[in-house]
Design a protein around this motif. Structure first.
Motif, short mmCIF file in Angstrom:
data_model
loop_
_atom_site.label_atom_id
_atom_site.label_comp_id
_atom_site.label_asym_id
_atom_site.label_seq_id
_atom_site.Cartn_x
_atom_site.Cartn_y
_atom_site.Cartn_z
N ARG A 129 27.50 41.00 32.24
CA ARG A 129 26.44 42.02 32.59
C ARG A 129 26.07 40.67 33.50
N CYS A 130 25.98 41.18 34.88
CA CYS A 130 25.78 40.22 36.12
C CYS A 130 23.60 40.47 36.28
N ALA A 131 23.59 39.71 36.75
CA ALA A 131 22.10 39.60 37.58
C ALA A 131 21.93 40.15 38.88
N ALA A 132 20.57 40.53 39.28
CA ALA A 132 21.12 40.85 40.74
C ALA A 132 20.81 40.06 41.32
N GLN A 133 20.30 39.13 41.26
CA GLN A 133 20.49 37.64 42.19
C GLN A 133 21.49 36.41 42.16
N CYS A 134 23.11 37.48 41.31
CA CYS A 134 24.53 36.83 40.72
C CYS A 134 23.98 36.23 42.59
N ALA A 135 25.77 35.96 42.88
CA ALA A 135 26.58 35.33 43.94
C ALA A 135 27.27 35.72 44.16
N GLY A 145 27.67 34.19 36.66
CA GLY A 145 25.84 34.58 36.54
C GLY A 145 25.91 35.26 36.50
N CYS A 146 26.81 36.07 35.46
CA CYS A 146 26.74 36.82 34.52
C CYS A 146 27.37 36.87 33.64
N MET A 147 27.18 37.02 32.35
CA MET A 147 27.15 36.95 30.85
C MET A 147 27.61 37.74 30.92
N PRO A 148 28.36 37.49 28.64
CA PRO A 148 29.47 38.52 28.34
C PRO A 148 28.38 38.87 27.16
N VAL A 149 29.02 40.83 27.38
CA VAL A 149 27.86 41.71 26.49
C VAL A 149 28.99 42.24 25.09
N ARG A 150 30.35 42.02 25.51
CA ARG A 150 31.21 42.57 24.65
C ARG A 150 31.97 41.21 24.57
N THR A 151 32.56 40.67 23.21
CA THR A 151 33.38 39.64 23.54
C THR A 151 34.60 39.66 22.10
N GLU A 198 33.56 46.38 40.42
CA GLU A 198 32.97 46.16 39.55
C GLU A 198 33.54 45.09 38.18
N CYS A 199 34.29 44.78 38.87
CA CYS A 199 35.46 43.41 37.60
C CYS A 199 34.59 42.32 37.64
N TYR A 200 33.77 41.89 36.63
CA TYR A 200 33.12 40.76 36.96
C TYR A 200 33.64 39.65 35.69
N MET A 201 34.43 39.48 35.56
CA MET A 201 35.30 38.57 34.97
C MET A 201 36.74 38.47 35.52
N LYS A 202 36.61 37.29 35.42
CA LYS A 202 38.22 35.87 35.60
C LYS A 202 39.07 35.59 34.77
N LEU A 203 39.85 34.86 34.64
CA LEU A 203 40.66 33.61 33.94
C LEU A 203 40.45 32.58 34.67
N GLU A 204 40.60 31.76 33.48
CA GLU A 204 40.28 30.22 33.60
C GLU A 204 40.43 30.00 31.99
N SER A 205 40.97 28.62 32.85
CA SER A 205 41.42 27.62 31.81
C SER A 205 39.51 26.67 30.85
#
Length: 1615
Positions: free
Chosen positions: A1609-1615, A1560-1566, A1525-1532
């Motif tokens: 939060r990720c959509a149900a149809q995310c890849a 396919g996911c959107m931020p909830v807290r930043t 359930e980790c929906y994040m990654k590190l990127e430039s």
């Protein structure tokens, strides 16, 4: 008128200069001169002994051709002098004159034009020594006359070289004479003829010579010439030379050498110089400059007439072997020097013949092998190389000989080529190391004497280094670096720097230790090439963490600590500067001044850094008037703030006679040793574990492993700046040693050794050594060489005889345990002896004649011992008997004498030796009697010499009183019948001038004798120890109570009983000290004070007052009824009074007898008996004199009143009644902290003891503040010292020491191990009785680095605090082993629903999960929950345990590097062991003490932003459908706004990864993170797949903020 006078003067000067002409010799005429010259050495005062040589002759000079002349000596005579000056006369050396008559009478030819001597020609049969005497005569005719000046200076060629010369020309018009004076300053020569031997390792200290000199010299020439038509005629010429020398400072007295020449014109004859044979060719023999001859082979200590070198060597060998068997002969060092001198003269073939003759005879072979290295030529190295290749010497002999030869030979190209790499030598690692390091040493010695040192000498080593780097042979690279370091050739600078980070591509793949050795190799280059210091500074700035720059720059050091982020470097540099502020050596005076300023600036910031950081220590002393000093420095080097240092380097330097030498340097490196000792020896072989951890790490962005620390210990030793040996000890070598020590081989060796001892063996070992040979040879104006030399030779020997018997006899294959059931008898006789001679010589030294001032010191020691020992393990008896040795009384003698010696090779029997200070010297003499030649000479030169060439006059006292010192001191040990006497005698020249140099001159003697004392004969001294039940049988003197003491004891009991029954009764009756000492001491502990004084001092006392609550509960049975109100002191006293001496009640457990066995069988000696009473837990030790009427004894009593209290009484004196002291030690509490209190109280102590105690107290008071100890004056209890120590924590102590007048206290003292209290005590329970594991655990816990997290605040291992904004459901690396071993990893995760922390620990072959559930912590091991009731959990294979502690759970695995992981509902803690410091990574940091470099990302990039740092350790999710359930990654990320950089529109990408939601996911807290960006031109094309993958390697162009996501939060149809 004035103009007219000037014109007249100028005209006169012009006329005068026009008639001046250089001396010329007309053709067809012979000029006859009378010549007299002498060289005299000694102290400048008259009435003391001197030594010298004198030459008298007629000198004939005539022209042989144009500008070529002939010089011939007619009727030459040689005289010697050794006597009291000026009373005694010169003595003709008739035999020497006859032997040299042919050479002296042989004419020589020389070129001469315009007063300048050119080339010199002579037959080959004329020795160089005789030709140098002729050069001394020609030197009188060397006149560079200028016709335009009458006062001028120039660098003039002469016998001594090209030196600064000052001319003054004047005219005696009435007498028609030209007067010419010239002076030479021998201290300022453009080219001085001088030969140094043994000084290659010393460096000149110019700053040391600023305040004084050790050697000074000048020449003065005076001429009277008559003008002539063809040139001037020298009518009279006088030359005087004076040289002063003192090893300390010539300002404080010096010896002098005076040379004088007088040349007087007699007549001119028409006859030409005859006896020039046409059949004898004249060959060029150089110029006017002095040429060295056989004086290099001739030692100044003795003069040998060498007729048959080989036969004389055999004779010396026979003497050395015959007279150095049982003990060293007193003259052995002198004979050894004589052997060396003969070997130097002998041909190489003769040495080989001697070896062939004696190689099979062990004694002769040993002396030859020790003497050949001192030959000092390439013949020594050639000899040993040939013999080793032929298999005639062992590896041990070759190693010893090669090591000595390398440092003794005079380096030349032939010698260096002889050290070419021979395959057989290369095969043996020990010999290869010696030869390789020796190669560098020889190059350094050659370059020291030859400034134009070719780079070809080190090129072969450069090639070896390149090849080793290419092949990856690290050990070979290190060896070549050490060779280049020894050589110190400037051509090695670039090859070495290519191996350093930042200077070469090859450096990146090399281990850290190679970089260290590379920096160390640069030090000798920096000393020789000051011009390269800028280049070297650049190198050291890049590698300052490798420590100690070669040429300390105070400017750089002053700035470095403030500019650098590495605290290890800052601490090292600052501590070095602070230590240098106390420097007194002249060569570092400017550095000390600069460091003083720098330390004042830096002290507020760096003065309180802990001992874990690198330190430098420096200590020196320098006495300027004596020009002597010593310095020592030590470097404590660390790189990760661990307990064990990474390296320790210690160096010693000496200053003497205007030079310095780095005598000794020792370096030890212990990289990885701490880890090798404490960690688990072999990690469990579990592929799944490594796979799991590696899969976790893959989720980290650009993770890089730290280099693993290879277990390694290395040691190197340097003498005089040259590395002579080094050793690397790695794990493989340690395993081999362990295998050898525990294998069957060691048992076999031990069995063979014991069999040899039982068979009886005797051996004799002799070690001769030429310790020092330092020589400086330079010519005098007479042409004879003057030498200053220092020799030290020593011979040590030891004879050992050993015989052992075992009863009952041991079987053939016995076991070591059988010795414990045997009766062993050992007989041994050991006779160690040493003889050492030291010579200091100043004077003339040639192969024909010697005349010198010589100081000789002879030391001879012999300490024989004869003993028998018996060990009976069954009966518990040990006996040692020391037997007398007959015939040897003098165990040490030291004789020092200074004398004037004159001798010639033709009449050695007539050698004359005169003490410098004669026995019949007048006690009182007026000042005028000691008029000095130096004074008259100095006055004659007044105004003629330059200021820089001054000769110091001697300041004599108005009245001189001779002082002699004679004293004999004896001490008699009557008990053992031994008498020891020391006799000291000294007669020196200090009565003339009180200075060190004059104090040495004279005669001194120290004799130490040990002999039997007067009285009955003592046959032997016996030491016997008996333990067990038989101890009582050995008691010789029983200590019992007398009747009077028994009655007195009864009275004391009644008095005490009366006091108890009648509390109000005042006791005014005096009681004995033995019964009331405790009560009187305790009564004094009650101190009274007025309320005002108490209140005024109470505030200050609160700082150090410890309210001590005792743990002790009285437990002795005989006073149980009143246990609560009886003091412990009374309990101890009651036990003591019940039985003052336990000998009446119990048998001794140990008896020790130390006695002298006398012929009359009278008992004499000491008895030590120890008694133990189990009923009262009392131990008593009584030391008594066995003499019948001697009642002096020592009584020590100790009682364990309970497990919390010990009391002891120590009394001594007559019947143990004169002095006594009580010691009480007990445990208790100070507040809630465990504590220990020790009290020492006394009634009366000896005055000497009180005196020493007072001095110790004063010293402690002086140094207390330096160590952070607070001091307060106080009126504490008289005659009592109390030490209180309380445990402030498991690893720190509070200490208070109270003396009668002072209170010292210090709080928070770090303790090196964790105390077994509190949590540690509970944690140790799992180790049960395994004390080794307990101690290891306590040690690792005390030094563990701790990281904690409370809510969102993290405190790193380095104690840096920051807020961690944790992403939901994503794991972060809290701490892990960042080496390739991956011993553990600790993961942190924030539960998204309950907002609580979860811990996962991967260690060993298990996974441990810790997470809160309600009010408890749940533990899972490999997914299986462990109930709290089943704790503690002990891992079956590894040393891992899980325990419950308080409201949380703790995991311990110190041998895996993880000291503790603790989790409760409020906080979590991670502790790593000390040897893991610097090897961890994650949110908790590296644990390296570098707080300025805390925020390091997985790819080792340093970021300043905590958010970016914390997010870099997030384990990225792979898919939005991932179970984690980790929906994040590190990127430039790309910078959104437009940027104009350097006038060009640019697009920028972050060089640090930013946490973003998956596709396919959107931020909830930043949150906002500050990151660095790298910018590219806006029109450039960036390949996303390639460009962004390498963006993290790019440089930072600007710093901006970026949005980081914390929850998605990720959509149900995310890849």
């Amino acid at each position: 008128k004035k103009i007219t006078e000037i014109i007249k003067t100028s005209t006169a000067l012009f006329v005068f200069l026009s008639i001046i002409a250089a001396p010329e010799f007309a053709t067809g005429k012979t000029y006859v001169y009378k010549y007299e010259a002498f060289v005299m050495g000694g102290l400048p005062e008259d009435g003391l002994a001197r030594a010298g040589v004198k030459v008298i002759s007629k000198v004939l000079i005539s022209a042989a051709a144009a500008d070529t002349f002939v010089l011939k000596l007619v009727d030459p005579e040689i005289f010697e002098y050794s006597g009291i000056w000026p009373k005694d006369a010169f003595i003709p050396a008739t035999n020497l004159t006859s032997a040299l008559a042919a050479q002296l009478s042989t004419p020589i030819k020389f070129e001469y034009a315009n007063g300048v001597v050119g080339k010199v020609f002579a037959p080959a049969g004329v020795s160089e020594t005789v030709l140098n005497v002729c050069r001394g005569i020609l030197n009188m005719f060397q006149l560079n006359i200028k016709k335009t000046q009458n006062v001028y200076e120039l660098q003039e060629l002469g016998v001594q070289g090209v030196c600064k010369t000052h001319y003054i020309i004047s005219e005696d018009a009435k007498a028609d004479r030209i007067l010419l004076t010239k002076t030479k300053d021998l201290n300022h020569c453009q080219e001085r003829i001088i030969k140094d031997i043994g000084l290659a390792y010393t460096e000149r200290c110019a700053e040391c010579e600023a305040g004084g000199k050790t050697l000074n010299g000048a020449d003065a020439f005076s001429y009277i010439m008559k003008p002539a038509a063809t040139g001037a005629l020298i009518l009279e010429a006088t030359a005087t030379e004076l040289i002063q020398f003192s090893p300390f400072n010539i300002m404080n007295g010096a010896a002098q050498m005076e040379a004088k020449q007088i040349l007087t014109f007699i007549e001119i004859v028409t006859a030409a110089v005859g006896h020039i044979r046409a059949d004898v060719p004249y060959v060029p023999r150089g110029s006017l400059q002095y040429e060295f001859d056989s004086e290099l082979l001739q030692t100044p200590i003795q003069l040998l007439r060498i007729t048959n070198a080989e036969a004389q060597i055999v004779e010396i060998l026979n003497h050395l072997v015959t007279f150095n068997v049982a003990m060293v002969h007193e003259d052995a060092p002198l004979k050894f020097i004589e052997l060396i001198q003969l070997l130097r003269v002998a041909r190489f073939e003769s040495i080989e013949a001697l070896w062939t003759r004696f190689k099979a005879k062990a004694d002769y072979r040993h002396w030859i092998l020790n003497a050949v290295p001192a030959i000092g030529t390439h013949a020594a190295l050639t000899f040993f190389k040939e013999k080793f290749l032929a298999g005639e010497v062992t590896i041990a002999e070759a190693a010893q000989a090669l090591l000595a030869s390398v440092h003794m030979v005079t380096a030349d190209l032939e010698v260096i080529k002889d050290l070419a790499m021979n395959p057989k030598i290369q095969e043996n690692p020990v010999l290869r190391e010696i030869v390789m390091l020796g190669y560098g040493t020889l190059v350094a010695k050659y370059c020291a004497e030859n400034p134009t040192c070719p780079a070809e000498l080190v090129r072969p080593i450069h090639e070896l280094a390149i090849q080793a780097v290419a092949r990856g042979e690290i050990e070979e690279v290190i060896v070549t670096l050490k060779v280049l370091g020894n050589a110190g050739h400037p051509a090695s600078l670039k090859p070495i720097m290519k191996l350093l980070p930042g200077f070469g591509s090859a450096a990146a793949g090399l281990p850290h230790r190679v970089h260290i050795d590379a920096v160390l190799a640069l030090r000798n280059i920096a000393k020789k090439e000051p011009k390269m210091n800028d280049t070297l500074k650049t190198c050291f700035i890049y590698n300052i963490h490798l420590y100690q720059a070669a040429n300390g720059s105070s400017g750089y050091s002053r700035q470095c600590p403030l500019e650098r982020k590495n605290l290890q470097v800052a601490s090292f540099v600052y501590s070095y500067m602070k230590a240098m502020t106390k420097n007194t050596a002249p060569d570092f005076a400017s550095v000390a001044a600069a460091c003083n300023v720098a330390v004042k600036i830096l002290s507020p910031k760096f003065d309180r850094m802990s001992y874990r950081f690198s330190r430098a220590f420096y200590l020196d002393t320098y006495h300027n008037p004596w020009m002597m000093g010593a310095a020592a420095s030590a470097f404590y080097v660390n790189d990760a703030a661990t307990v064990f240092p990474r390296a320790i380097v210690a160096k010693a330097r000496t200053y003497f006679a205007g030079a310095y030498a780095d005598v000794l340097e020792l370096g030890v490196r212990t990289e990885g040793m701490q880890e090798a000792l404490l960690k688990i020896q072999k990690s469990p072989e579990n592929v799944d574990r490594m796979t799991k951890i590696k899969q976790v790490i893959k989720a980290l962005s650009e993770w890089r492993a730290h280099p693993s620390s290879q277990p390694l210990a290395s040691v190197y030793v340097k003498f005089f700046g040259q590395e002579i040996a080094f050793a690397n000890i790695d794990k493989a070598i340690i395993d081999q040693i362990i295998e050898l020590a525990t294998g069957p081989a060691i048992q076999s060796y031990g069995r063979n050794a014991l069999n040899a001892v039982m068979s009886g063996f005797a051996f004799h070992l002799t070690k001769p050594m030429l310790v020092a040979e330092v020589r400086r040879i330079f010519p005098t104006t007479v042409g004879l060489p003057m030498e200053l030399s220092f020799y030290t030779a020593a011979v040590a020997a030891a004879s050992v005889e050993l015989q052992a018997t075992v009863t009952p006899p041991l079987p053939e294959n016995f076991n070591a345990a059988q010795l414990l059931k045997s009766d062993i008898n050992i007989r041994a006789a050991i006779t160690p002896s040493v003889s050492m001679h030291t010579y200091a010589v100043m004077g003339v030294n040639t192969a024909f004649v010697q005349a010198a001032l010589m100081s000789r010191a002879r030391v001879h020691t012999i300490v024989p011992a004869k003993m028998e020992a018996r060990i009976d393990m069954i009966k518990g008896n040990f006996k040692l008997q020391l037997l007398p040795v007959q015939g040897i009384d003098k165990i040490a003698t030291v004789f020092v004498d200074t004398f004037a010696v004159a001798r010639n090779v033709e009449d050695l029997a007539a050698a004359k030796i005169t003490p410098v200070v004669p026995e019949e010297f007048t006690a009182q003499t007026s000042r005028e009697t000691f008029s000095s030649k130096i004074s008259s000479f100095a006055s004659s030169l007044a105004g003629d010499m330059s200021v820089s060439s001054e000769i110091l006059p001697v300041d004599l006292p108005s009245r001189i009183v001779r002082k002699a010192f004679e004293k004999k001191m004896c001490a008699v040990i009557e008990t053992f019948g031994i008498k020891a006497c020391t006799e000291i005698e000294s007669r020196n020249a200090a009565f003339i001038k009180n200075c060190p140099f004059y104090t040495i001159i004279g005669k001194h003697a120290v004799i130490v004798e040990v002999a039997p004392a007067a009285g009955p004969v003592v046959e032997k001294i016996e030491i016997e120890v008996q333990v067990g039940d038989r101890a009582a049988e050995k008691i010789l003197k029983v200590i019992n109570l007398s009747e009077e003491e028994e009655i007195l004891e009864d009275k004391n009991v009644l008095m005490k009983l009366k006091k108890i029954l009648v509390p109000g009764l005042k006791n005014s009756t005096a009681v004995s000290s033995s019964s009331s000492s405790s009560r009187s001491i305790s009564s004094r502990s009650i101190s009274s004070c007025s309320s005002s004084s108490c209140s005024s001092s109470s505030s200050s006392q609160q700082l150090y007052e410890m309210k001590f609550i005792k743990n002790h509960i009285h437990q002795h049975g005989f006073s149980t009824g009143r246990a609560n109100n009886k003091s412990s002191a009374y309990s101890f006293e009651a036990i003591y009074n019940k039985a003052k001496y336990l000998s009446n009640a119990v048998a001794p457990v140990v008896t020790i007898l130390i006695r002298a066995v006398r012929a009359d069988h009278k008992v004499q000696g000491y008895q030590i008996a120890a008694y133990f009473d189990r009923a009262t837990a009392r131990l008593q030790v009584i030391i008594a004199n066995l003499a019948e009427n001697d009642q002096w004894r020592i009584c020590a009593d100790g009682v364990m009143l309970s497990y919390h209290k010990l009391m002891a009484k120590i009394a001594w004196g007559i019947e143990c009644k004169q002095y006594q002291t009580e010691i009480t030690a007990e445990t208790g509490l100070v507040g809630k902290d465990p504590a220990v209190s020790v009290k020492v109280a006394w009634d009366k102590l000896p005055k000497s003891m009180m005196c020493y105690a007072t001095r110790l107290s004063q010293y402690i008071s002086r140094v207390a503040k330096e160590y952070g100890v607070s001091l307060a004056k106080a009126k504490n209890v008289r005659n009592q010292i109390r030490l209180s120590v309380a445990a402030a924590s498991e690893t720190s102590l509070n200490v208070v020491l109270k003396t009668p007048k002072r209170t010292l206290y210090i709080f928070g003292v770090h303790f090196p191990i964790a105390l077994p209290i509190g949590h540690t005590a509970a944690e140790l329970e799992s180790y049960q009785s395994n004390w080794a594991d307990k101690l290891s655990y306590m040690l690792t816990k005390a030094h563990a680095a701790e990281c904690s997290m409370v809510k969102d605040t993290v405190v790193t291992f380095n104690n840096r605090k920051y807020k961690n904004e944790m992403p939901h459901s994503c794991s972060q690396v809290l701490a892990q082993d960042c080496t390739p071993e991956l011993k553990f990893i600790v993961l942190l995760k924030r539960d998204q629903t309950e907002e609580q922390n979860q811990i996962n620990v991967k260690i060993g072959n298990i996974d441990v999960d810790l997470h809160p559930k309600g009010s408890v912590i749940i533990v899972k091991v490999n997914g299986v929950e462990i109930p709290i009731s089943n704790l503690p959990y002990q891992h079956p294979t590894g040393k891992i345990q899980i325990i419950q502690r308080g409201e949380g759970i703790a995991l311990h695995a110190p041998s895996h590097g993880l000291q503790e992981v603790y989790l409760d509902l409020n906080e979590l803690k991670v502790k790593v062991v000390d040897w893991m410091r610097g090897q961890t990574c994650g949110l908790c940091g590296k644990a390296d003490g570098e707080i300025r470099q805390e925020y390091r990302t997985p790819n080792e990039r340093l970021t300043k932003n905590a958010v970016s740092y914390a997010h870099s350790w997030v384990l990225s999710g792979k898919s939005c459908r991932d179970a984690s359930e980790c929906y994040m990654k590190l990127e430039s990320v790309k910078l959104e706004k437009q940027v104009v950089l350097h006038g060009q529109e640019s697009k920028c990408y972050s060089v640090e990864p930013v946490l973003r939601c998956l596709a396919g996911c959107m931020p909830v807290r930043t949150t906002t993170a500050t990151v660095g960006y790298h910018c590219l031109p806006a029109d450039s094309n960036l390949n996303v797949s390639e460009g962004l993958s390498s963006i993290y390697e790019k440089s930072t162009d600007l710093i901006e903020t970026a949005e980081a996501h914390l929850a998605c939060r990720c959509a149900a149809q995310c890849a």
